[in-house]
Design a protein around this motif. Structure first.
Motif, PDB file in Angstrom:
ATOM      1  N   SER A   1       1.002  -1.313   0.002  1.00  0.00           N
ATOM      2  CA  SER A   1      -0.001  -0.035  -0.137  1.00  0.00           C
ATOM      3  C   SER A   1       0.922   1.191  -0.081  1.00  0.00           C
ATOM      4  O   SER A   1       0.638   2.291  -0.828  1.00  0.00           O
ATOM      5  CB  SER A   1      -0.961  -0.107   1.197  1.00  0.00           C
ATOM      6  OG  SER A   1      -1.569   1.054   1.331  1.00  0.00           O
ATOM      7  N   LEU A   2       2.033   1.305   0.933  1.00  0.00           N
ATOM      8  CA  LEU A   2       2.854   2.425   0.714  1.00  0.00           C
ATOM      9  C   LEU A   2       3.592   2.414  -0.420  1.00  0.00           C
ATOM     10  O   LEU A   2       3.901   3.742  -0.845  1.00  0.00           O
ATOM     11  CB  LEU A   2       3.796   2.425   2.042  1.00  0.00           C
ATOM     12  CG  LEU A   2       3.162   2.456   3.596  1.00  0.00           C
ATOM     13  CD1 LEU A   2       4.087   2.200   4.330  1.00  0.00           C
ATOM     14  CD2 LEU A   2       2.635   3.741   3.505  1.00  0.00           C
ATOM     15  N   ILE A   3       4.019   1.575  -0.865  1.00  0.00           N
ATOM     16  CA  ILE A   3       4.609   1.570  -2.227  1.00  0.00           C
ATOM     17  C   ILE A   3       3.865   2.050  -3.385  1.00  0.00           C
ATOM     18  O   ILE A   3       4.097   2.823  -4.226  1.00  0.00           O
ATOM     19  CB  ILE A   3       5.391   0.270  -2.776  1.00  0.00           C
ATOM     20  CG1 ILE A   3       6.472  -0.170  -1.696  1.00  0.00           C
ATOM     21  CG2 ILE A   3       5.845   0.238  -4.395  1.00  0.00           C
ATOM     22  CD1 ILE A   3       6.975  -1.579  -1.879  1.00  0.00           C
ATOM     23  N   ARG A   4       2.479   1.635  -3.460  1.00  0.00           N
ATOM     24  CA  ARG A   4       1.654   2.162  -4.301  1.00  0.00           C
ATOM     25  C   ARG A   4       1.556   3.773  -4.096  1.00  0.00           C
ATOM     26  O   ARG A   4       1.289   4.452  -5.140  1.00  0.00           O
ATOM     27  CB  ARG A   4       0.276   1.653  -4.248  1.00  0.00           C
ATOM     28  CG  ARG A   4       0.243   0.105  -4.785  1.00  0.00           C
ATOM     29  CD  ARG A   4      -1.143  -0.357  -4.724  1.00  0.00           C
ATOM     30  NE  ARG A   4      -1.494  -1.441  -5.220  1.00  0.00           N
ATOM     31  CZ  ARG A   4      -1.677  -2.183  -6.488  1.00  0.00           C
ATOM     32  NH1 ARG A   4      -1.876  -1.168  -7.279  1.00  0.00           N
ATOM     33  NH2 ARG A   4      -1.950  -3.389  -6.755  1.00  0.00           N
ATOM     34  N   ASP A   5       1.438   4.346  -3.069  1.00  0.00           N
ATOM     35  CA  ASP A   5       1.592   5.562  -2.715  1.00  0.00           C
ATOM     36  C   ASP A   5       2.676   6.381  -3.423  1.00  0.00           C
ATOM     37  O   ASP A   5       2.489   7.387  -3.986  1.00  0.00           O
ATOM     38  CB  ASP A   5       1.145   6.160  -1.370  1.00  0.00           C
ATOM     39  CG  ASP A   5      -0.211   5.711  -0.736  1.00  0.00           C
ATOM     40  OD1 ASP A   5      -1.088   5.259  -1.346  1.00  0.00           O
ATOM     41  OD2 ASP A   5      -0.097   5.434   0.513  1.00  0.00           O
ATOM     42  N   ALA A   6       3.777   5.694  -3.238  1.00  0.00           N
ATOM     43  CA  ALA A   6       5.017   6.411  -3.649  1.00  0.00           C
ATOM     44  C   ALA A   6       5.224   6.229  -4.975  1.00  0.00           C
ATOM     45  O   ALA A   6       5.556   7.077  -5.701  1.00  0.00           O
ATOM     46  CB  ALA A   6       6.230   5.504  -2.851  1.00  0.00           C
ATOM     47  N   ALA A   7       5.004   5.250  -5.536  1.00  0.00           N
ATOM     48  CA  ALA A   7       5.353   4.759  -6.982  1.00  0.00           C
ATOM     49  C   ALA A   7       4.100   4.830  -7.773  1.00  0.00           C
ATOM     50  O   ALA A   7       3.423   3.988  -8.115  1.00  0.00           O
ATOM     51  CB  ALA A   7       5.849   3.225  -7.108  1.00  0.00           C
TER      52      ALA A   7
ATOM     53  N   HIS B   1      11.463   8.117  -2.573  1.00  0.00           N
ATOM     54  CA  HIS B   1      10.709   7.673  -1.449  1.00  0.00           C
ATOM     55  C   HIS B   1      11.497   6.416  -0.650  1.00  0.00           C
ATOM     56  O   HIS B   1      11.858   5.453  -1.031  1.00  0.00           O
ATOM     57  CB  HIS B   1       9.516   7.119  -1.739  1.00  0.00           C
ATOM     58  CG  HIS B   1       8.616   8.217  -2.622  1.00  0.00           C
ATOM     59  ND1 HIS B   1       7.627   8.909  -2.425  1.00  0.00           N
ATOM     60  CD2 HIS B   1       8.787   8.520  -4.108  1.00  0.00           C
ATOM     61  CE1 HIS B   1       7.317   9.672  -3.367  1.00  0.00           C
ATOM     62  NE2 HIS B   1       8.150   9.582  -4.409  1.00  0.00           N
ATOM     63  N   VAL B   2      11.332   6.363   0.635  1.00  0.00           N
ATOM     64  CA  VAL B   2      12.269   5.595   1.464  1.00  0.00           C
ATOM     65  C   VAL B   2      11.186   4.903   2.469  1.00  0.00           C
ATOM     66  O   VAL B   2      10.707   5.756   3.355  1.00  0.00           O
ATOM     67  CB  VAL B   2      13.257   6.125   2.084  1.00  0.00           C
ATOM     68  CG1 VAL B   2      14.084   5.056   3.101  1.00  0.00           C
ATOM     69  CG2 VAL B   2      14.211   6.957   1.322  1.00  0.00           C
ATOM     70  N   ILE B   3      10.908   3.644   2.532  1.00  0.00           N
ATOM     71  CA  ILE B   3       9.869   2.956   3.283  1.00  0.00           C
ATOM     72  C   ILE B   3      10.639   1.965   4.120  1.00  0.00           C
ATOM     73  O   ILE B   3      11.264   0.808   3.476  1.00  0.00           O
ATOM     74  CB  ILE B   3       8.613   2.484   2.432  1.00  0.00           C
ATOM     75  CG1 ILE B   3       8.132   3.472   1.486  1.00  0.00           C
ATOM     76  CG2 ILE B   3       7.750   1.587   3.461  1.00  0.00           C
ATOM     77  CD1 ILE B   3       7.308   3.074   0.522  1.00  0.00           C
ATOM     78  N   VAL B   4      10.808   2.108   5.298  1.00  0.00           N
ATOM     79  CA  VAL B   4      11.660   1.252   6.219  1.00  0.00           C
ATOM     80  C   VAL B   4      10.807   0.675   7.426  1.00  0.00           C
ATOM     81  O   VAL B   4       9.971   1.575   7.971  1.00  0.00           O
ATOM     82  CB  VAL B   4      12.850   1.762   6.799  1.00  0.00           C
ATOM     83  CG1 VAL B   4      13.429   0.850   7.713  1.00  0.00           C
ATOM     84  CG2 VAL B   4      13.869   2.066   5.729  1.00  0.00           C
TER      85      VAL B   4
END
Ligand SMILES: C[S@@+](CC[C@H](N)C(=O)[O-])C[C@H]1O[C@@H](n2cnc3c(N)ncnc32)[C@H](O)[C@@H]1O
Length: 204
Positions: A31-37, A141-144
Motif C-alpha cells: 500500500s505504501l509503495i503504491r502511494d509512492a510509486a 521515497h524511503v519506506i523502512v
C-alpha cells in the motif's frame, strides 16, 4: 557465524512460510509503495527481500523496474524460481546492503521490511544510510519497517534494535522528511504477534 552464513543457513533449511516474518502478502508495504510509486516505470528496490512475495505483487501490479537485494543467494534463488519467466524482469542483487556498490541516484522507491533493525552497530547503520543517500534519487521515497518498541528483542536468533517512529526517523537524519509512520501487528505463522513500525520518508 557471519551474517551471510547465518542467512544462507536459514533459507537452506526453512520453507518460505515457516519463518516468523512470513506473511502471504506484505499488504502494508504494498500500500505504501503504491502511494509512492505513482508510475509503473518508477524504479523500486526491495532491500533484504528474502523470499517474500512482495516482488510477485509488484510485478503483478505492473511495475517494470523492480530490484530485489538480499545477502542470501539461496533466498534469491528460491524467489527467482518461484516467479518463473516473470523473474527475468527483476534485477537480482546478492549483497550485504552495508557493503554493496549500488548505482548512484538509481531508485525512486527504497523498501525494507525487517532488515535495518538487524544493524546493531553504529557503523553499520551509518553505512546503510549512506547507501540510501547515494542510490535513492533526490525526492525519492524511503519506506523502512522495523520492530517497534513492543516488538521482539531478537529475530532469527539475532539481536535487533527496536525503534519508535521518531527514533527511526532521527537515525536516518535531516536529509529525510517524514511523510507518515504507523504501526502494524504482524501475526507470525506460529500464531504470535510482533509489533512493527513503518516509516515513510522522502529523501531531500
Ligand atoms: C527478517 S527477514 C525479512 C525478509 C523480507 N523483507 C520480509 O519482510 O519477508 C530479513 C532479510 O534480510 C536479509 N538480510 C539480513 N541482513 C542483510 C544485509 N546486511 N544485507 C542484505 N540483506 C540482509 C536476510 O537474508 C533476510 O532475507
Amino acid at each position: 557465524m557471519n551474517t551471510k552464513h547465518h542467512w544462507e543457513q536459514v533459507y537452506q533449511t526453512k520453507a518460505a512460510d515457516q519463518v516468523s516474518w512470513f506473511s502471504p502478502h506484505l499488504q502494508r508495504s504494498m500500500s505504501l509503495i503504491r502511494d509512492a510509486a505513482t508510475q509503473p516505470s518508477m524504479s523500486i528496490i526491495d532491500v533484504g527481500g528474502g523470499e517474500s512475495t512482495l516482488v510477485d505483487d509488484l510485478l503483478q501490479a505492473g511495475y517494470q523496474d523492480v530490484s530485489v537485494l538480499d545477502i542470501s543467494q539461496a533466498a534469491i534463488d528460491v524467489t527467482r524460481a518461484r516467479l518463473g519467466a516473470a523473474g527475468q524482469r527483476v534485477t537480482w542483487l546478492a549483497a550485504d546492503i552495508t557493503q554493496a556498490t549500488l548505482p548512484a541516484a538509481r531508485y525512486d522507491v527504497w523498501h525494507d521490511r525487517a532488515v535495518f533493525h538487524f544493524l546493531t552497530e553504529t557503523a553499520q547503520r551509518e553505512a546503510y544510510v549512506r547507501q540510501v543517500l547515494r542510490s535513492v534519487k533526490p525526492g525519492g521515497h524511503v519506506i523502512v519497517a522495523t520492530f517497534g518498541p513492543e516488538g521482539p528483542l531478537q529475530c532469527s536468533g539475532l539481536n535487533v534494535v527496536r525503534y519508535n517512529a521518531d527514533g527511526l526517523h532521527s537515525t536516518f537524519g535531516d536529509a529525510f522528511a517524514l511523510v507518515l509512520s504507523n504501526t502494524e501487528l504482524h501475526r507470525t505463522p506460529f500464531g504470535n504477534t510482533q509489533q512493527f513500525v513503518y516509516c515513510y520518508c522522502v529523501r531531500a
